[in-house]
Design an enzyme around this catalytic site. Structure first.
Site, PDB file in Angstrom:
ATOM      1  N   GLU A 243       0.824  -1.208   0.000  1.00 20.17           N
ATOM      2  CA  GLU A 243       0.000   0.000   0.000  1.00 20.17           C
ATOM      3  C   GLU A 243       0.857   1.257   0.000  1.00 20.17           C
ATOM      4  OE1 GLU A 243      -3.208   0.421  -0.411  1.00 20.17           O
ATOM      5  OE2 GLU A 243      -3.779  -1.681  -0.404  1.00 20.17           O
TER       6      GLU A 243
ATOM      7  N   PRO B 265     -15.226  -0.992  17.539  1.00 20.29           N
ATOM      8  CA  PRO B 265     -15.601  -2.294  18.128  1.00 20.29           C
ATOM      9  C   PRO B 265     -17.088  -2.445  18.464  1.00 20.29           C
ATOM     10  CG  PRO B 265     -14.372  -0.958  19.709  1.00 20.29           C
ATOM     11  CD  PRO B 265     -14.281  -0.244  18.394  1.00 20.29           C
TER      12      PRO B 265
ATOM     13  N   GLU C 157      -6.445   0.328  -9.332  1.00 15.70           N
ATOM     14  CA  GLU C 157      -7.378   0.699 -10.399  1.00 15.70           C
ATOM     15  C   GLU C 157      -8.325   1.823  -9.950  1.00 15.70           C
ATOM     16  OE1 GLU C 157     -10.490  -2.124 -11.855  1.00 15.70           O
ATOM     17  OE2 GLU C 157      -9.158  -2.147 -13.588  1.00 15.70           O
TER      18      GLU C 157
END
Lengths: 183, 183
Positions: A93, A115, A141
């Site tokens: 990433e 949570p 993309e």
């Protein structure tokens, strides 16, 4: 595993199986024997990266977030692929979103982001020794991001002015401020 | 509103309308004209409170979180009711979860917790001048919590050992550490 006040699952109703999230409603038995319903989002987990350039700047990305119908400034982040090690996701990433590769990557912390309704676990890494890759992989993309390299002072003022409105990025700025304060 | 790289909504498919969350899938037109799908969780927003006792301890609650199938330690928090001011929610949740009322409540920051898939906006407050209410309201019908009052040092070690695994609580501990470092 800590099971204080455990809620036993009596029945699970599958609501939605998407490409990213799954949604279910659980009928649970509460600690007092009463019944309750829990609306739950299952998420594959994600990583976030705090990339520090050799000049000491923090690399952030501005991107459009459809759930908010606006773009916001964040540290780079992305979802885990099935079976993928968080560090692998983090390196991928970082490269895809910023074009940087890094010499050193350090796991800092893992935490749940929401949570109360979701099981998303976010793994945070510090990335140092950044280098722009010559032939950086094309961005995902459907990923459109604008890079921003901020000094710690700039990032802190972004946070104060609420130009940063993202919890992992707020955490990252505080982390760096604490590191600086302890020098 | 910042609309960098805006994704235009072409169609919204409603998937689920629960008591807490709503789920939808949007068909979007990306900046390059291609089409994409976005799985989106709508959430009413929430508050979190950093309650500091007169002895300087942080009040935390341990509670079971069904999405995680475990209990975790967090600062008190709760969902906004429709039309409710975040400060009102914060005072109510503080009292319901901890039995404390507070003299002074200060808004610190608001941030998105999971902007990739959810629009939950969390408002964080600092609560000071705490006093145990004699006839504290009963806890929420389906709220079972165990109180823990931690020194900043204890909270910091909980975070380091990953006994705290919740992002808002990690933010809170760092906030207090920074405040302490700047004294």
């Amino acid at each position: 595993m800590n099971n204080l006040f455990e809620e036993k699952t009596i029945r699970t109703e599958e609501i939605f199986k998407g490409k990213v999230i799954q949604v279910q409603v659980d009928d649970v038995e509460l600690p007092d024997g009463k019944m309750g319903k829990r609306e739950i989002v299952k998420h594959p987990g994600a990583v976030a990266i705090i990339p520090i350039t050799n000049e000491g700047k923090i690399v952030m990305v501005e991107q459009y977030r459809k759930p908010l119908n606006r773009s916001i400034v964040e540290i780079p982040a992305g979802k885990l692929e099935p079976g993928e090690e968080p560090e692998t996701t983090a390196r991928r990433e970082l490269e895809e979103e910023t074009g940087y590769v890094c010499k050193k990557i350090t796991p800092l912390i893992s935490f749940y982001t929401s949570p109360g309704f979701a099981n998303e676990l976010l793994h945070v890494f510090l990335a140092e020794g950044l280098k722009k890759k010559e032939n950086a992989k094309a961005a995902d993309e459907d990923e459109f991001v604008r890079l921003e390299e901020l000094s710690l002072e700039e990032a802190a003022s972004y946070l104060k002015e609420q130009r940063i409105m993202d919890v992992k990025t707020a955490y990252a700025v505080q982390y760096l401020q604490l590191k600086e304060a302890r020098k």
